[in-house]
Enzyme design. Sequence first.
Site, short mmCIF file in Angstrom:
data_model
loop_
_atom_site.label_atom_id
_atom_site.label_comp_id
_atom_site.label_asym_id
_atom_site.label_seq_id
_atom_site.Cartn_x
_atom_site.Cartn_y
_atom_site.Cartn_z
N ASP A 177 -24.76 63.46 -24.29
CA ASP A 177 -24.81 63.16 -25.55
C ASP A 177 -23.49 63.02 -26.44
OD1 ASP A 177 -26.00 62.48 -27.88
OD2 ASP A 177 -27.66 64.47 -28.03
N ASP A 223 -33.44 57.81 -31.38
CA ASP A 223 -34.14 58.92 -31.66
C ASP A 223 -35.43 58.48 -32.38
OD1 ASP A 223 -32.26 60.73 -30.65
OD2 ASP A 223 -31.67 61.02 -32.55
N ARG A 265 -22.10 66.25 -38.58
CA ARG A 265 -22.96 67.42 -37.82
C ARG A 265 -22.01 68.56 -37.52
NH1 ARG A 265 -26.42 67.30 -32.39
NH2 ARG A 265 -28.42 67.97 -33.37
N ASP A 278 -30.55 70.30 -25.95
CA ASP A 278 -29.48 71.13 -26.89
C ASP A 278 -29.83 72.43 -26.94
OD1 ASP A 278 -27.56 71.68 -28.50
OD2 ASP A 278 -27.92 70.23 -29.75
C1 DGJ Z 1 -29.21 63.58 -30.50
C2 DGJ Z 1 -30.03 63.15 -29.33
O1 DGJ Z 1 -30.49 61.62 -29.56
C3 DGJ Z 1 -31.45 63.81 -29.30
O2 DGJ Z 1 -32.47 63.29 -28.20
C4 DGJ Z 1 -31.06 65.34 -28.92
O3 DGJ Z 1 -30.51 65.41 -27.73
C5 DGJ Z 1 -30.03 65.81 -30.06
N1 DGJ Z 1 -28.83 65.06 -30.12
C6 DGJ Z 1 -29.50 67.27 -29.70
O4 DGJ Z 1 -28.60 67.66 -30.59
#
Ligand code: DGJ
Length: 753
Positions: free
Chosen positions: A478, A556, A443, A367
């Site tokens: 994503d 994550d 977000r 990102d």
């Molecule tokens: C959420 C993803 O799970 C992360 O790995 C990363 O790509 C972020 N988004 C970026 O905004």
Amino acid sequence: MRNCCAVLLSLALSSVLLAQTAVREDSARRQWYIDAGKQTYAIGVNDQEMLQSLYWGPKLAADAKLPTAKMHPERASIDPPVGTTPLEYPAWGAGLYTEAALKANSPNGDRTLVLVYDSAKVSSSDELEVVLKDKTEPIRVHLYYHAYPEGVISRWSRIENTGKQTFGIEQAASAVWNLPQGTGYQHSWLTGMWGGEWQLHTEPLLTGAAVIESRKGSTSHQANPWFAIGKTAETTEESGPVWFGQLGWSGSWRMSVEDTSLHLVRVTAGYNPFDFYWTLKPGESLETPKFYAGYTDGGNGEASRIEHRFQTDEILPRRPAAMTPPPPRPIIFNSWEATEMTFTDQTQMALAEKAAKIGVERFVIDDGWFGQRNDDHRGLGDWYLNKQKFPNGLKPVIDKVHSLGMSFGIWVEPEMVNPDSDLFRQHPDWAMQFPNRQRSEMRQQLMLNLARPDVKEWMFNWLDKLVSENDIAFLKWDYNRNWSEPGWNTAPGTSAEHPNIDAEKEIWIRFVQNYYDVIDRLRKKHPQLEIESCSAGGGRVDLGVLSRTDEVWPSDNTDALDRLSIQDGYTHTYTPQTMAAWVTDVPHMERRSTPLQVRLLVAMQGALGSGNNLNKWSDEDFALGAKLTALYKTVRTTVQQGSLYRLTSPGTEGQHASLNNEVGASQVEYVARDGSQAVLFAYLHSMRYAVGYPTVRLRGLDPNATYRIKALDADKYKGDDTVSGSVLMGAGVQLRLAGDYDSTALVLERVSR
Ligand code: DGJ
């Protein structure tokens, strides 16, 4: 000559596999038998002309005959036969009080259906179609069955309006899987949350219904569309009956596991009926997603291995198209944890140089590369290069990555928009909305309404342009929020002046269909392109998306200890080939510090990657990173495509249970498909009372073969260099793990039979 032999070998192999599927019709008894791997599923038409399930279990003999299907008699005035007979696809009507597969409204005011047998067609040795029709209304339901040699059957349905007026569908399941009537079942399922996906639960199946679902518009973190049902007194990791299944749908879904008061046990899954409506015009059909299922008597471990093999060989996209299984995953470096959105082309190139030193094969910019995206408040939707970060364009970065021997990938989040973006300023109507309701931001972003044809075309076009104009091998796709105001006042048949709520509700399905369509077109046009499905971690993982993407980001959370449990839960249903696993720096989200070796070994259990800030790595870190990456390359095919054995799962009572079940000794083993190699990963969370590490007995080896053992750490394995399979599986190996967060690995190469 070698090619000719390869073709002959593959023909021989495919005929062996084909022999493992068969669809057999017994027309005298009006029964159909479907063999897939080591299971048989059988259905038949009963004396009331209704289709019912007859059998689901171990494979029957090729000439086996089951008793003719019979509708169960009315048990009492309150238990009519439709509820007490294991119907194959029960519609709501005639007094069905349990979960309905189908609920439809007729234009003449009738809201019930009674489906009876119409016809059947055995299309091939692995496919069957049975057509049901309503007793009075012009509705036909096509039930499809496809058998796979790995031991899985997929089922789905198509609801067809054969009349001249419009019907409405309020509920449509893909299939109902009936288990043998009885008690003593246990149900396993997966739930989660952001940073804590893939938590496995196993509980006795209680009388009533256990419902897991997503109402979020996508598969969700909270539950995954998977079940495994065993028998409490019989089923373990290593043996006993397991009926398992997965729904392949990336939108809202529902799975209900029922144990009725008469102990008819069945699993119904498909589109989530919550806020659901589908208008079925004359001549139109609604097709449901595929619901895959299988049976084994080899316990939960064997159920997982069947699912893994099936996904690798039948579900995942292949390149080249004929290649089965697809090639194992490359080792990826992803910049997110190292830089988040604060970077330049120079800092990315410097990271790429460092990643190449460890042996990484693909460099991915996450990102922050586009629009005014310097933080997560703005920029989503503006898919043009950020000129401050890339004054010379992407090409110099991609060239640099290539010159280091790596391919290049980039992050996208196509279905989202920030209100602070050019896209939103131009097209505020493209965001999902109800006209008089404030849109909920999550977000700082909104959902684009991908059900709209114009949004779909825009999305395909910019993705196509991005991939056409740059040498991009991989997209990390994503999806960081869920739905909140699913309005669509431009849907066909509705308007701002004359809202048609029923028409707007089709957004739940049309959005996902268009998401699939964009990926399918993109992949068709760019056959070499690979895609990762990410949704704030593991929020969009199912067999629908996995048939279009090459890997997923399961969470994550990359803390090594948490990852052990996350990966254990994940691999109960999904193959390690798809499980992207980065090594990251410590402390991570748990504020815990674990040694680099344990983090590397945990990530090596799946598709190894790195998200480290390599600028902070010491020479020793680089040396260990390079050493284990090199080791991984020698075992990755075994890890990603072999047979997985959960010897001791983390978070469950290990062999130290009698002393202290918090000790956290866990081991995972992988055996190559051809049996020539095995890999053991062993961990110790925390030593207690200076007690030695439990004996580890391996599984899945050839008892008559000898294996050469290569220990990652010479001081942690004191056994012989060559050991027979029978000793490894019987007496086991002694490992010397001690202290906190200790870990090691053994690689076993078969040397003789
Ligand atoms: C959420 C993803 O799970 C992360 O790995 C990363 O790509 C972020 N988004 C970026 O905004």
